[in-house]
Design an enzyme around this catalytic site. Structure first.
Site, PDB file in Angstrom:
ATOM      1  N   SER A 133       0.970  -1.102  -0.078  1.00 14.17           N
ATOM      2  CA  SER A 133      -0.018   0.030   0.006  1.00 14.17           C
ATOM      3  C   SER A 133       1.008   1.142  -0.073  1.00 14.17           C
ATOM      4  O   SER A 133       1.888   1.398   0.386  1.00 14.17           O
ATOM      5  CB  SER A 133      -0.904   0.039   1.266  1.00 14.17           C
ATOM      6  OG  SER A 133      -1.652   1.266   1.071  1.00 14.17           O
TER       7      SER A 133
ATOM      8  N   LYS B 241      -4.583  -6.819   3.427  1.00 12.61           N
ATOM      9  CA  LYS B 241      -4.519  -5.752   2.382  1.00 12.61           C
ATOM     10  C   LYS B 241      -5.819  -5.433   2.053  1.00 12.61           C
ATOM     11  O   LYS B 241      -6.206  -4.239   1.800  1.00 12.61           O
ATOM     12  CB  LYS B 241      -3.434  -6.003   1.177  1.00 12.61           C
ATOM     13  CG  LYS B 241      -3.557  -4.801   0.124  1.00 12.61           C
ATOM     14  CD  LYS B 241      -3.033  -3.545   0.463  1.00 12.61           C
ATOM     15  CE  LYS B 241      -2.898  -2.745  -0.605  1.00 12.61           C
ATOM     16  NZ  LYS B 241      -3.582  -2.325  -1.517  1.00 12.61           N
TER      17      LYS B 241
ATOM     18  N   HIS C 242      -7.586  -3.581   4.538  1.00 11.58           N
ATOM     19  CA  HIS C 242      -6.943  -2.101   4.635  1.00 11.58           C
ATOM     20  C   HIS C 242      -7.868  -1.227   3.519  1.00 11.58           C
ATOM     21  O   HIS C 242      -8.255  -0.151   3.827  1.00 11.58           O
ATOM     22  CB  HIS C 242      -5.639  -2.127   4.217  1.00 11.58           C
ATOM     23  CG  HIS C 242      -4.789  -1.027   3.803  1.00 11.58           C
ATOM     24  ND1 HIS C 242      -5.183  -0.348   2.705  1.00 11.58           N
ATOM     25  CD2 HIS C 242      -3.921   0.015   4.169  1.00 11.58           C
ATOM     26  CE1 HIS C 242      -4.309   0.675   2.343  1.00 11.58           C
ATOM     27  NE2 HIS C 242      -3.873   0.856   3.548  1.00 11.58           N
ATOM     28  N   ASN C 243      -7.851  -1.741   2.358  1.00 12.90           N
ATOM     29  CA  ASN C 243      -8.884  -1.153   1.112  1.00 12.90           C
ATOM     30  C   ASN C 243     -10.242  -1.098   1.567  1.00 12.90           C
ATOM     31  O   ASN C 243     -10.762   0.356   1.529  1.00 12.90           O
ATOM     32  CB  ASN C 243      -8.527  -1.814  -0.134  1.00 12.90           C
ATOM     33  CG  ASN C 243      -7.204  -1.754  -0.651  1.00 12.90           C
ATOM     34  OD1 ASN C 243      -6.157  -1.339   0.034  1.00 12.90           O
ATOM     35  ND2 ASN C 243      -7.010  -1.784  -1.846  1.00 12.90           N
TER      36      ASN C 243
ATOM     37  N   GLU D 246     -10.075   1.925   3.943  1.00  8.76           N
ATOM     38  CA  GLU D 246      -9.851   3.126   2.950  1.00  8.76           C
ATOM     39  C   GLU D 246     -11.098   3.548   2.293  1.00  8.76           C
ATOM     40  O   GLU D 246     -11.541   4.647   2.451  1.00  8.76           O
ATOM     41  CB  GLU D 246      -8.758   2.746   1.946  1.00  8.76           C
ATOM     42  CG  GLU D 246      -8.346   3.741   1.145  1.00  8.76           C
ATOM     43  CD  GLU D 246      -7.619   3.303  -0.155  1.00  8.76           C
ATOM     44  OE1 GLU D 246      -7.842   3.547  -1.226  1.00  8.76           O
ATOM     45  OE2 GLU D 246      -6.391   2.420   0.225  1.00  8.76           O
TER      46      GLU D 246
END
Length: 478
Positions: free
Chosen positions: A130, A184, A187-188, A191
């Site tokens: 990232s 990940k 995480h997105n 986001e």
């Protein structure tokens, strides 16, 4: 070809190119390869003086240039393109070699690939990266999965090129199988929620204050000096103060209001449903993007559907700004809390043993959701590794509780004024739901038993029961 490169990168679009440069800048000899040799040549021409590169025109030469155990980083489009590169690599690799997929792969694909390569004696490391193209070059947050054995040789290289916060690398071993790409993905998802919440805050400030984009940008710049300090708040201030060169208008006002997405938000929401984890903030943010792109529906509704809304009356400018700030902070905490719940649930299901505190630590720098309060999240999981709910940590209980009156005012004002604030309102609803002594789910379970004999449990004794609704309505133990 002499095997002298310590790591290789195949796939030299912007991200792959910048990762290769990052490795070279840190003193590693880097083998580089691309399907079209022109991109390899242009990398050497433009960045060849940044370090030691070994360019190859063929995949065979590329693999031959790598020291054993070979470490190959694949940076191509997720899906079929990644499988095609792996298929090309396999006949050229030997036992113990390491294949790293650093793209945005869907974690079930990573699990499948890891199992297949393990049978061939190879290590497959699904790795979340990232930070965008700038992070890839200057230091990203890196989330590698795979075997611990592979991390022993690969980890020091990844840690060296990662972002650093207080001298600590923003890279750590995540867990086996698809753990790296899963983290990940979440995480997105966070986001997505973070960006939607910021957009809702901007919209409320614009409508409530009648402020220009530049003025709101200044508000965000001020917020970035406090608890909300983060990369996304920082760039929001920058974007809002940017002027379009062609029209002289605020840049944000000439951008079409249809947000796109590449799929990681959808994956996160789909997995949340599979796991039964209520990631409502992330879901609402993902659906908000879908709604923004629903042009036929929006055109049919615009000017047709009644609002019956009241004007958003702001009598105290400073107080309203502070209310929105507190609502934004509280809602952001909910998004992170839900995301870490999802990580915990998947870790338990797959046996990954993911350290949530370590994930917060490596997100402090390099990545898109880097923020000051990630230090607080790390501290919360250090106090209690089994913490069932981030919101229940004393620090966050106090922080969110202090902002609760403001949060309620903002959601109520938005609803009354007909201003869509789905992420703010769903986050508050989640907060109220998770803290409730009793939920109306009791009625839902009774309904399910009525029409489908799905049974229920009682509050006053152990066991599972069914009522004979179509009969004499006596209760039976199921």
């Amino acid at each position: 070809m002499t095997a002298r490169a310590q790591i290789g990168v195949t796939g030299l679009a912007v991200m792959g190119r910048n990762l290769a440069r990052n490795f070279a800048r840190h003193g590693y000899t880097v083998a580089v390869h691309n399907r079209s040799y022109g991109k390899t040549q242009s990398l050497i021409e433009e960045a060849g003086d940044e370090g030691d590169f070994v360019p190859s025109e063929s995949m065979a030469d590329f693999v031959a240039s790598l020291e054993r155990p070979r470490k190959v980083v694949i940076m191509v489009k997720a899906g079929a393109a990644t499988d095609a590169v792996i298929d090309e690599l396999l006949p050229l690799l030997e036992d113990g070699d390491i294949v790293v997929d650093a793209g945005n792969a869907h974690f079930p694909d990573t699990i499948r690939r890891e199992e297949a390569l393990r049978e061939r004696g190879l290590h497959f490391v699904g790795t979340g990266v990232s930070g965008g193209e700038e992070g890839a070059l200057l230091g990203p947050s890196i989330m590698p999965g795979g075997t611990r054995e592979s991390y022993e040789s690969l980890g020091p290289i990844l840690e060296a090129i990662s972002a650093k916060v207080d001298g600590t690398p923003c890279c750590t071993y995540v867990g086996p199988g698809g753990a790296g790409h899963f983290v990940k993905m979440v995480h997105n998802g966070i986001e997505y929620a973070d960006m939607q919440l910021i957009a809702e805050a901007y919209d409320l400030l614009k409508r409530g204050l009648g402020a220009t984009a530049a003025e709101i940008g200044q508000i965000f710049a001020e917020w970035n000096t406090g608890d909300l300090e983060s990369f996304l708040i920082e760039i929001t201030a920058d974007v809002l103060q940017h002027v379009d060169a062609e029209t002289g208008s605020a840049f944000v006002d000439i951008v079409l209001d249809q947000a796109e997405q590449k799929g990681t938000g959808r994956w996160t929401v789909q997995n949340g449903l599979d796991l039964g984890v209520p990631i409502t903030g992330i879901a609402e943010a993902t659906f908000a993007r879908a709604l923004s792109g629903g042009v036929p529906q929006r055109e049919a509704a615009r000017g047709t559907l009644p609002a019956h809304a009241t004007d958003l009356q702001v009598t105290d400018r400073a107080a309203f700004i502070e209310d929105v700030r507190q609502a934004l902070y509280a809602s952001k905490v909910v998004a992170y809390s839900q995301g870490f719940d999802q990580i915990a649930a998947a870790s338990a299901e797959h046996g990954w043993d993911v350290d949530r505190g370590a994930m917060a630590r490596i997100w402090r720098g390099g990545c898109i959701i880097r923020a000051r309060f990630l230090n607080r999240i790390t501290e919360a999981y250090e106090r209690d590794q089994q913490l069932p709910l981030l919101l229940a940590d004393e620090y966050f209980t106090d922080a969110v509780g202090n902002g609760l009156p403001a949060w309620r005012r903002v959601v109520a004002q938005a609803a009354a004024a007909g201003i869509p604030a789905p992420a703010f309102s769903s986050s508050l609803a989640y907060y109220d739901g998770v803290r409730a002594d009793r939920l109306p789910a009791a009625l839902i379970q009774a309904q399910r038993d009525f029409f489908g004999a799905h049974t229920y449990r009682r509050t006053d004794r152990e066991g599972t029961f069914h009522t004979l609704w179509s009969g004499d309505r006596t209760e039976q133990e199921a």
